[in-house]
Design a protein around this motif. Structure first.
Motif, PDB file in Angstrom:
ATOM      1  N   LEU A  97       0.470  -1.139   0.080  1.00  0.00           N
ATOM      2  CA  LEU A  97       0.028  -0.044  -0.419  1.00  0.00           C
ATOM      3  C   LEU A  97       0.678   1.633   0.111  1.00  0.00           C
ATOM      4  O   LEU A  97       2.332   1.606   0.816  1.00  0.00           O
ATOM      5  N   TYR A  98       0.962   2.026  -0.901  1.00  0.00           N
ATOM      6  CA  TYR A  98       1.463   3.801  -0.943  1.00  0.00           C
ATOM      7  C   TYR A  98      -0.037   4.653  -0.510  1.00  0.00           C
ATOM      8  O   TYR A  98      -0.776   4.429  -0.908  1.00  0.00           O
ATOM      9  N   ALA A  99       1.281   5.356   0.112  1.00  0.00           N
ATOM     10  CA  ALA A  99       0.123   6.645   0.646  1.00  0.00           C
ATOM     11  C   ALA A  99       1.255   7.566   0.848  1.00  0.00           C
ATOM     12  O   ALA A  99       1.902   7.677   1.429  1.00  0.00           O
ATOM     13  N   VAL A 100       0.201   9.248   0.472  1.00  0.00           N
ATOM     14  CA  VAL A 100       0.959  10.595   0.246  1.00  0.00           C
ATOM     15  C   VAL A 100       0.610  10.442   2.059  1.00  0.00           C
ATOM     16  O   VAL A 100      -0.140  10.408   2.088  1.00  0.00           O
ATOM     17  N   SER A 101       1.839  11.955   2.215  1.00  0.00           N
ATOM     18  CA  SER A 101       1.680  12.881   3.165  1.00  0.00           C
ATOM     19  C   SER A 101       1.308  14.188   2.316  1.00  0.00           C
ATOM     20  O   SER A 101       2.863  14.476   2.350  1.00  0.00           O
ATOM     21  N   GLU A 102      -0.203  14.522   2.809  1.00  0.00           N
ATOM     22  CA  GLU A 102       0.016  15.574   2.743  1.00  0.00           C
ATOM     23  C   GLU A 102       0.231  17.043   2.854  1.00  0.00           C
ATOM     24  O   GLU A 102      -0.881  17.468   3.564  1.00  0.00           O
ATOM     25  N   SER A 110       8.704  19.299   2.165  1.00  0.00           N
ATOM     26  CA  SER A 110       8.105  18.623   0.958  1.00  0.00           C
ATOM     27  C   SER A 110       7.580  17.529   1.084  1.00  0.00           C
ATOM     28  O   SER A 110       6.566  17.389   2.799  1.00  0.00           O
ATOM     29  N   GLY A 111       5.640  17.233   0.296  1.00  0.00           N
ATOM     30  CA  GLY A 111       5.159  15.748   1.194  1.00  0.00           C
ATOM     31  C   GLY A 111       6.156  14.868   0.775  1.00  0.00           C
ATOM     32  O   GLY A 111       7.507  14.875   0.465  1.00  0.00           O
ATOM     33  N   PHE A 112       5.442  13.669   0.900  1.00  0.00           N
ATOM     34  CA  PHE A 112       6.259  12.673   0.732  1.00  0.00           C
ATOM     35  C   PHE A 112       4.855  11.518   0.325  1.00  0.00           C
ATOM     36  O   PHE A 112       3.911  11.476   0.335  1.00  0.00           O
ATOM     37  N   ILE A 113       5.753  10.501   0.346  1.00  0.00           N
ATOM     38  CA  ILE A 113       5.087   9.091   0.074  1.00  0.00           C
ATOM     39  C   ILE A 113       5.242   7.797   0.858  1.00  0.00           C
ATOM     40  O   ILE A 113       7.050   7.999   0.671  1.00  0.00           O
ATOM     41  N   VAL A 125       2.577  -2.621   7.286  1.00  0.00           N
ATOM     42  CA  VAL A 125       4.177  -2.140   8.111  1.00  0.00           C
ATOM     43  C   VAL A 125       4.701  -1.395   7.254  1.00  0.00           C
ATOM     44  O   VAL A 125       4.923  -1.364   5.359  1.00  0.00           O
ATOM     45  N   GLU A 126       5.903  -0.154   7.851  1.00  0.00           N
ATOM     46  CA  GLU A 126       6.164   0.641   6.853  1.00  0.00           C
ATOM     47  C   GLU A 126       7.446   0.052   6.584  1.00  0.00           C
ATOM     48  O   GLU A 126       8.159   0.195   6.803  1.00  0.00           O
ATOM     49  N   THR A 127       8.298   0.015   4.887  1.00  0.00           N
ATOM     50  CA  THR A 127       8.783  -0.019   4.706  1.00  0.00           C
ATOM     51  C   THR A 127       9.735   1.353   4.105  1.00  0.00           C
ATOM     52  O   THR A 127      11.427   0.952   3.513  1.00  0.00           O
ATOM     53  N   GLY A 128       9.008   2.047   3.956  1.00  0.00           N
ATOM     54  CA  GLY A 128      10.133   3.506   3.268  1.00  0.00           C
ATOM     55  C   GLY A 128       9.377   4.970   3.207  1.00  0.00           C
ATOM     56  O   GLY A 128       8.584   4.910   3.441  1.00  0.00           O
ATOM     57  N   LYS A 129      10.077   5.338   2.763  1.00  0.00           N
ATOM     58  CA  LYS A 129       9.261   6.940   3.207  1.00  0.00           C
ATOM     59  C   LYS A 129       9.910   7.891   1.891  1.00  0.00           C
ATOM     60  O   LYS A 129      11.631   8.084   2.638  1.00  0.00           O
ATOM     61  N   PRO A 166      12.005  -4.583  -4.411  1.00  0.00           N
ATOM     62  CA  PRO A 166      11.656  -6.337  -4.175  1.00  0.00           C
ATOM     63  C   PRO A 166      10.989  -5.882  -3.283  1.00  0.00           C
ATOM     64  O   PRO A 166       9.646  -6.829  -3.026  1.00  0.00           O
ATOM     65  N   ASP A 167      10.956  -5.101  -2.120  1.00  0.00           N
ATOM     66  CA  ASP A 167      10.108  -5.208  -0.760  1.00  0.00           C
ATOM     67  C   ASP A 167       8.949  -4.457  -0.690  1.00  0.00           C
ATOM     68  O   ASP A 167       8.517  -4.558   0.066  1.00  0.00           O
ATOM     69  N   GLY A 168       8.915  -3.984  -2.028  1.00  0.00           N
ATOM     70  CA  GLY A 168       7.278  -2.621  -2.142  1.00  0.00           C
ATOM     71  C   GLY A 168       7.904  -1.350  -2.332  1.00  0.00           C
ATOM     72  O   GLY A 168       7.456  -0.245  -2.249  1.00  0.00           O
ATOM     73  N   SER A 169       9.668  -1.295  -1.600  1.00  0.00           N
ATOM     74  CA  SER A 169      10.327  -0.048  -1.085  1.00  0.00           C
ATOM     75  C   SER A 169       9.854   1.071  -2.547  1.00  0.00           C
ATOM     76  O   SER A 169      10.366   0.277  -3.546  1.00  0.00           O
ATOM     77  N   LEU A 170      10.459   2.565  -2.526  1.00  0.00           N
ATOM     78  CA  LEU A 170      10.569   3.155  -3.544  1.00  0.00           C
ATOM     79  C   LEU A 170      11.709   3.041  -3.892  1.00  0.00           C
ATOM     80  O   LEU A 170      12.768   3.636  -2.951  1.00  0.00           O
ATOM     81  N   ILE A 171      12.336   3.649  -5.311  1.00  0.00           N
ATOM     82  CA  ILE A 171      13.750   4.472  -5.197  1.00  0.00           C
ATOM     83  C   ILE A 171      12.936   5.019  -6.561  1.00  0.00           C
ATOM     84  O   ILE A 171      12.056   5.144  -7.875  1.00  0.00           O
ATOM     85  N   LYS A 172      13.772   7.014  -6.516  1.00  0.00           N
ATOM     86  CA  LYS A 172      12.984   8.169  -7.271  1.00  0.00           C
ATOM     87  C   LYS A 172      13.754   7.257  -8.380  1.00  0.00           C
ATOM     88  O   LYS A 172      15.447   6.630  -8.845  1.00  0.00           O
ATOM     89  N   LYS A 173      12.872   7.707  -9.806  1.00  0.00           N
ATOM     90  CA  LYS A 173      12.981   7.873 -11.030  1.00  0.00           C
ATOM     91  C   LYS A 173      13.629   8.979 -11.835  1.00  0.00           C
ATOM     92  O   LYS A 173      14.155   9.006 -12.779  1.00  0.00           O
ATOM     93  N   GLU A 174      12.205   9.512 -11.640  1.00  0.00           N
ATOM     94  CA  GLU A 174      12.536  11.210 -13.010  1.00  0.00           C
ATOM     95  C   GLU A 174      11.519  12.073 -11.703  1.00  0.00           C
ATOM     96  O   GLU A 174      10.729  12.072 -11.115  1.00  0.00           O
ATOM     97  N   ASN A 175      11.679  13.553 -12.676  1.00  0.00           N
ATOM     98  CA  ASN A 175      10.924  14.733 -11.794  1.00  0.00           C
ATOM     99  C   ASN A 175      10.912  14.692 -13.081  1.00  0.00           C
ATOM    100  O   ASN A 175      11.018  15.196 -13.269  1.00  0.00           O
ATOM    101  N   ILE A 176       9.624  15.437 -13.106  1.00  0.00           N
ATOM    102  CA  ILE A 176       9.088  15.633 -14.518  1.00  0.00           C
ATOM    103  C   ILE A 176       8.507  17.010 -13.267  1.00  0.00           C
ATOM    104  O   ILE A 176       7.474  16.889 -12.937  1.00  0.00           O
ATOM    105  N   THR A 177       8.961  18.332 -14.071  1.00  0.00           N
ATOM    106  CA  THR A 177       8.644  19.177 -13.592  1.00  0.00           C
ATOM    107  C   THR A 177       7.513  20.459 -14.723  1.00  0.00           C
ATOM    108  O   THR A 177       8.184  20.017 -15.892  1.00  0.00           O
ATOM    109  N   PHE A 178       6.824  21.275 -14.728  1.00  0.00           N
ATOM    110  CA  PHE A 178       6.010  21.591 -15.873  1.00  0.00           C
ATOM    111  C   PHE A 178       6.059  22.731 -15.932  1.00  0.00           C
ATOM    112  O   PHE A 178       6.830  23.464 -14.998  1.00  0.00           O
ATOM    113  N   GLU A 179       5.575  23.685 -16.761  1.00  0.00           N
ATOM    114  CA  GLU A 179       6.261  25.016 -17.119  1.00  0.00           C
ATOM    115  C   GLU A 179       5.459  25.647 -15.899  1.00  0.00           C
ATOM    116  O   GLU A 179       3.857  25.394 -15.293  1.00  0.00           O
ATOM    117  N   ASP A 180       5.219  26.921 -15.638  1.00  0.00           N
ATOM    118  CA  ASP A 180       5.036  28.051 -14.629  1.00  0.00           C
ATOM    119  C   ASP A 180       4.811  27.047 -13.386  1.00  0.00           C
ATOM    120  O   ASP A 180       3.105  26.748 -13.359  1.00  0.00           O
TER     121      ASP A 180
END
Length: 388
Positions: A97-102, A110-113, A125-129, A166-180
């Protein structure tokens, strides 16, 4: 188009270095309570503190039970103590399960996932933030291969792409930043079933941005038709693609309309029609919120905050156009997210400001809703996620 994609891996001659995407075989996991096969599990995201638009009274992510035989709900327990989990997502394999922290600029950098493993008893059971590199993260999407997670940040004009470990935790791959970025408000990410394209509803710019996705190389690039412009002041919020992959629908928050689109083979969108999500004679303030297609594919539903209703529509499978079936009161205040049970029999609305979840039966022939009388008290509920 000034969309910028920031890489978190080395770049050589403008091409992202290839990496191996492991094929994760789905592991069997039931959405029912062990020993109580008649009950389905759902997780509820909440607001936990006072914000400008809500007086959050929740404690985090709750677990509830649904009886599919009659639609009744029963409160379970607090599954995770987390600040403002306003959007949650169960992975397709039911392992995570993934959850944002708004969070806003005054709360943190920043916010978090947050990532969680789902145990056999459906506890978490939390595996990452990880940072979402923007503020007010408000949407999570998983690609069809189950290897990538996307997060939309409402503040800062950023969509993040993560790869799963493999354990469902995450690694950053891309930051897509929009105009303005100060005025850009990405509110959702929707990925095509063939994993070739994804769509970002940008409420601030009244655009649906279109990207090409290569899941084998983790490459993301703007589509040859990088966006479709909606009417000024529409405010696209959530975006759904039908099961055929031929048509798509945007619920537009600011002008309370639904836009229908034809999807080209290239991923480009062709605008078909706009239809109101509220009655013509309604004169109060309304902001449209969520949109969901019925599992059978022939009905579409949207939620209205202000009119406090679910609007139901019939879908023409040949043209993709929708026709109003009617409006049903959610019997609560400010219905934000809503969910349809996995068998398509019931719809549940999360009434944010009246602190309850209400239930409705879905007529399989007509698509119309009828109250079941189910009301479950939950503090500031804003997201309902069934174990699919």
């Amino acid at each position: 188009m000034n969309t910028k994609i920031k890489k978190s891996v080395p770049v050589l001659l403008g091409v992202i270095v290839l990496f191996s995407v492991s094929c994760k075989l789905p592991q069997e996991k039931s959405g029912t309570v062990p020993g109580k096969a008649s009950r389905e599990i759902a997780y509820i995201g909440t607001y936990t503190k006072k914000e400008g638009h809500v007086d959050g009274k929740g404690e985090g992510i709750y677990k509830i039970y649904q009886d599919p035989s009659n639609g009744k709900l029963k409160f379970g327990s607090l599954a995770a103590n987390i600040i403002n989990p306003s959007f949650i997502k169960v992975s397709a394999d039911k392992e995570n399960l993934y959850a944002v922290s708004e969070l806003g600029p005054g709360d943190a950098g920043s916010g978090f996932i947050h990532s969680y493993n789902i145990n056999k008893d459906n506890s978490l059971v939390e595996t990452g933030k990880l940072s979402t590199e923007g503020f007010a993260p408000c949407y999570i999407a998983e690609d069809p291969t189950g290897n990538f997670i996307f997060v939309a940040n409402y503040v800062g004009g950023v969509v993040m792409m993560y790869e799963k470990n493999p354990d469902g935790s995450l690694i950053k791959k891309e930051n897509i930043t929009f105009e303005d970025p100060e005025n850009s408000h990405p509110h959702s990410v929707t990925i095509s079933a063939n994993a070739r394209h994804f769509y970002v509803a940008d409420l601030g710019h009244d655009k649906i941005w279109i990207f090409d996705l290569n899941v084998e190389t983790a490459e993301v690039k703007p589509n040859n038709t990088p966006f479709i412009q909606l009417k000024e002041g529409a405010g696209p919020r959530h975006f759904s693609i039908d099961a055929s992959g031929n048509f798509a629908y945007s619920i537009n928050e600011l002008n309370s309309t639904i836009s229908s689109f034809k999807i080209e083979d290239t991923g480009a969108l062709v605008h078909l029609d706009d239809i109101s999500s509220i009655p013509e004679n309604f004169i109060g303030k309304n902001s449209a919120a969520d949109i969901n297609l019925h599992p059978a594919g022939n009905f579409l539903y949207v939620s209205n905050r202000g009119h406090n209703s679910i609007a139901a529509f019939n879908i023409n499978p040949e043209t993709g156009l929708i026709e109003l079936l009617g409006f049903t009161s959610t019997q609560g205040d400010i219905p934000r997210n809503f969910a349809i049970s996995k068998d398509g029999t019931y719809l549940y609305a999360a009434n944010q400001n009246s602190n309850n979840i209400t239930g409705f039966s879905i007529n399989p022939a007509t698509g119309k809703l009828e109250s079941t009388g189910v009301v479950l008290g939950v503090n500031t509920p804003v997201c309902i996620e069934f174990m699919r």
